[in-house]
Scaffold this motif. Structure first.
Motif, mmCIF file in Angstrom:
data_model
loop_
_atom_site.group_PDB
_atom_site.id
_atom_site.type_symbol
_atom_site.label_atom_id
_atom_site.label_comp_id
_atom_site.label_asym_id
_atom_site.label_seq_id
_atom_site.Cartn_x
_atom_site.Cartn_y
_atom_site.Cartn_z
ATOM 1 N N LEU A 75 72.707 21.006 46.969
ATOM 2 C CA LEU A 75 73.881 20.362 47.566
ATOM 3 C C LEU A 75 74.381 21.151 48.770
ATOM 4 C CD1 LEU A 75 75.808 19.272 44.339
ATOM 5 C CD2 LEU A 75 74.495 17.815 45.907
ATOM 6 N N VAL A 76 74.250 22.476 48.736
ATOM 7 C CA VAL A 76 74.589 23.294 49.900
ATOM 8 C C VAL A 76 73.637 22.974 51.048
ATOM 9 C CG1 VAL A 76 74.693 25.650 50.793
ATOM 10 C CG2 VAL A 76 75.643 25.133 48.534
ATOM 11 N N ASP A 77 72.343 22.889 50.759
ATOM 12 C CA ASP A 77 71.359 22.540 51.785
ATOM 13 C C ASP A 77 71.691 21.202 52.438
ATOM 14 O OD1 ASP A 77 69.819 24.811 51.408
ATOM 15 O OD2 ASP A 77 68.314 23.837 50.154
ATOM 16 N N GLN A 78 72.202 20.268 51.649
ATOM 17 C CA GLN A 78 72.490 18.916 52.136
ATOM 18 C C GLN A 78 73.847 18.802 52.815
ATOM 19 O OE1 GLN A 78 72.023 16.545 48.579
ATOM 20 N NE2 GLN A 78 69.914 17.230 48.270
ATOM 21 N N ILE A 190 79.306 19.679 40.315
ATOM 22 C CA ILE A 190 78.176 18.787 40.607
ATOM 23 C C ILE A 190 78.537 17.352 40.241
ATOM 24 C CG2 ILE A 190 75.811 18.194 39.924
ATOM 25 C CD1 ILE A 190 75.306 21.222 39.607
ATOM 26 N N GLU A 191 79.188 17.157 39.110
ATOM 27 C CA GLU A 191 79.599 15.809 38.723
ATOM 28 C C GLU A 191 80.563 15.212 39.740
ATOM 29 O OE1 GLU A 191 79.139 15.611 33.873
ATOM 30 O OE2 GLU A 191 81.137 16.007 34.708
ATOM 31 N N ILE A 192 81.534 15.998 40.174
ATOM 32 C CA ILE A 192 82.520 15.515 41.143
ATOM 33 C C ILE A 192 81.855 15.138 42.459
ATOM 34 C CG2 ILE A 192 84.505 16.199 42.548
ATOM 35 C CD1 ILE A 192 85.280 15.702 39.675
ATOM 36 N N LYS A 193 80.969 15.997 42.952
ATOM 37 C CA LYS A 193 80.355 15.760 44.267
ATOM 38 C C LYS A 193 79.339 14.639 44.256
ATOM 39 C CE LYS A 193 80.802 17.176 47.629
ATOM 40 N NZ LYS A 193 81.712 16.694 48.699
ATOM 41 N N GLU A 199 73.869 15.336 33.456
ATOM 42 C CA GLU A 199 72.514 15.002 33.016
ATOM 43 C C GLU A 199 71.754 14.258 34.121
ATOM 44 O OE1 GLU A 199 74.824 13.619 29.249
ATOM 45 O OE2 GLU A 199 75.395 14.167 31.304
ATOM 46 N N ASP A 200 72.394 13.213 34.671
ATOM 47 C CA ASP A 200 71.734 12.412 35.701
ATOM 48 C C ASP A 200 71.603 13.188 37.005
ATOM 49 O OD1 ASP A 200 71.528 10.336 33.911
ATOM 50 O OD2 ASP A 200 73.257 9.239 34.699
ATOM 51 N N ALA A 201 72.634 13.952 37.354
ATOM 52 C CA ALA A 201 72.603 14.693 38.612
ATOM 53 C C ALA A 201 71.538 15.782 38.593
ATOM 54 C CB ALA A 201 73.976 15.298 38.896
ATOM 55 N N LEU A 202 71.438 16.520 37.470
ATOM 56 C CA LEU A 202 70.424 17.571 37.396
ATOM 57 C C LEU A 202 69.028 16.970 37.432
ATOM 58 C CD1 LEU A 202 70.049 20.653 37.096
ATOM 59 C CD2 LEU A 202 69.876 20.291 34.628
ATOM 60 N N ALA A 203 68.860 15.816 36.765
ATOM 61 C CA ALA A 203 67.558 15.150 36.813
ATOM 62 C C ALA A 203 67.208 14.752 38.240
ATOM 63 C CB ALA A 203 67.565 13.931 35.895
ATOM 64 N N LEU A 207 65.187 18.302 38.185
ATOM 65 C CA LEU A 207 64.164 18.086 37.162
ATOM 66 C C LEU A 207 63.112 17.063 37.591
ATOM 67 C CD1 LEU A 207 66.418 18.075 33.966
ATOM 68 C CD2 LEU A 207 65.289 20.017 35.095
ATOM 69 N N SER A 208 63.530 15.911 38.055
ATOM 70 C CA SER A 208 62.567 14.871 38.441
ATOM 71 C C SER A 208 61.707 15.284 39.619
ATOM 72 C CB SER A 208 63.288 13.551 38.727
ATOM 73 O OG SER A 208 63.861 13.029 37.542
ATOM 74 N N PRO A 209 62.283 15.830 40.704
ATOM 75 C CA PRO A 209 61.434 16.256 41.817
ATOM 76 C C PRO A 209 60.401 17.311 41.437
ATOM 77 C CG PRO A 209 63.724 16.142 42.522
ATOM 78 C CD PRO A 209 63.712 15.970 41.037
ATOM 79 N N LEU A 210 60.765 18.180 40.491
ATOM 80 C CA LEU A 210 59.841 19.230 40.075
ATOM 81 C C LEU A 210 58.874 18.763 38.988
ATOM 82 C CD1 LEU A 210 62.154 22.390 39.945
ATOM 83 C CD2 LEU A 210 60.524 21.744 41.724
#
Length: 390
Positions: A75-78, A190-193, A199-203, A207-210
């Motif tokens: 999120l910092v990168d983005q 992370i949820e707020i941003k 769960e969905d945000a971490l995926a 998690l999904s990209p990796l």
């Protein structure tokens, strides 16, 4: 990697399962040439004699923290977050924090106002002043120790953030290092941003990209049929299942230590970090973010970091313990190596100079009488000794 030394690693950890010290392990070591050493020892469950398999799932405990930290760095990168952002910008419950400074004659905590707001950088580096009851030299940790059970009684990440903010800080933000609930607060940010559950945000972010398809949050009601049994040492000295373990009954996704994963999944994350953020020819995480996560940010006066063990003589980055030239490793890790451990006897590290990534997973919950840190030290020393010049 030296094959003779690798076989010694196998013999060592196999012996620990044979003597009943641990039920079983899965380990994975990979180097920059693509060579891989993967082994499973012992049993996933002693009662059924189900063998430990390479795809066995584990409660990885605090190995969760680097994954959530990586989500923040994405999120910092983005441009969605800045490391200097005050946490109160997203979580108003952190507006009026107070710091415990001493106990009066009656044992009541005396507090003073925090000198400044906590920042995202503070949370990532565990310098926010939040506690978790594990460093008794701070007077405010008496409050954490007394109320620690409440942490497992919350119903959501949002409720947990408010509960954490209700506790006193154990030191002024930025002035010390203290292992804490900070990554659980990061999960709420992370949820707020993102507008999504953690769960969905971490995926989506990690998690999904990796391709970490076997990594998910452990909560009440989750199917744990593929998860290894968690053991403690019984009164007779033998391993017995840990019944009613709090991390199996928690009602919300705990981001400080609540993920279930496999050695293969976690290796995908470690390899991305070893390759400085590169994934399948694309830059998944910026090199700058990887460097920030794995470069010591602590001044000399507050390192090496310390929990129940001296944590390899390390400093700390924005998500990992980091070996520095100034402190000197208390193991065979080299300057620049980064690592972390979990309370369930899980450990992972990356050595950029030796071009290796390694993870070892077990399921053992130490008690005050059996709190040993043999696995991390044995593993890092024996794996480091296996690296040979090319």
């Amino acid at each position: 990697m030296d094959e003779t030394q690798l076989s010694k690693i196998s013999d060592h950890f196999q012996a620990k399962t044979a003597t009943g010290s641990r039920a079983g392990y899965v380990m994975m070591i990979r180097d920059g040439t693509g060579s891989e050493y993967v082994r499973a020892f012992g049993y996933r469950d002693l009662a059924s004699q189900a063998p430990m398999m390479l795809d066995t799932e584990f409660r990885i405990a605090s190995l969760t923290k680097p994954l959530v930290s990586a989500a923040i760095m994405r999120l910092v990168d983005q441009g969605e977050l800045r490391l200097t952002d005050p946490v109160v910008r997203y979580l108003p419950e952190f507006a009026d924090m107070r710091v415990g400074v001493s106990l009066d004659e009656s044992g009541n905590l005396e507090t003073v106002p925090a000198k400044r707001f906590i920042t995202i950088h503070d949370l990532l580096s565990h310098t926010a002043g939040l506690g978790a009851g594990g460093q008794p030299e701070y007077p405010a940790n008496t409050v954490y120790a007394a109320r620690y059970g409440e942490f497992f009684e919350q119903n959501s990440v949002a409720e947990t953030s408010v509960w954490i903010a209700s506790l006193p800080l154990v030191f002024q933000p930025g002035e010390q290092w203290g292992y804490s609930f900070s990554v659980d607060v990061l999960a709420r940010i992370i949820e707020i941003k993102t507008g999504h559950s953690i769960e969905d945000a971490l995926a989506e972010l990690v998690l999904s990209p990796l391709g970490m398809d076997h990594t998910y949050y452990n909560m009440a009601g989750v199917d744990r049929s593929g998860v290894a049994t968690l053991y403690i040492t019984g009164d007779d000295g033998n391993l017995v299942p840990f019944e009613g373990v709090p991390i199996d009954t928690i009602r919300y996704p705990m981001s400080g230590g609540g993920l279930i994963s496999t050695a293969g999944d976690y290796m995908k994350f470690l390899e991305m970090m070893r390759r400085r953020g590169e994934l399948n020819g694309q830059q998944f995480l910026s090199q700058a973010s990887v460097e920030a996560m794995t470069r010591n940010v602590l001044p000399e006066a507050i390192r090496p970091i310390r929990l129940e063990m001296n944590m390899m003589g390390a400093g700390f980055g924005l998500g990992f313990g980091v070996i520095t030239e100034e402190t000197g490793a208390r193991s065979l890790l080299a300057p620049g190596d980064f690592f972390w451990a979990g309370a369930t006897d899980t450990f992972a590290f990356v050595s950029p100079s030796r071009d290796i990534s390694a993870v070892i997973l077990c399921q053992y919950w130490p008690t005050p009488q059996t709190r040993e840190w043999d696995t991390p030290y044995d593993f890092v020393d024996m794996v480091s000794a296996a690296v040979v010049d090319r």
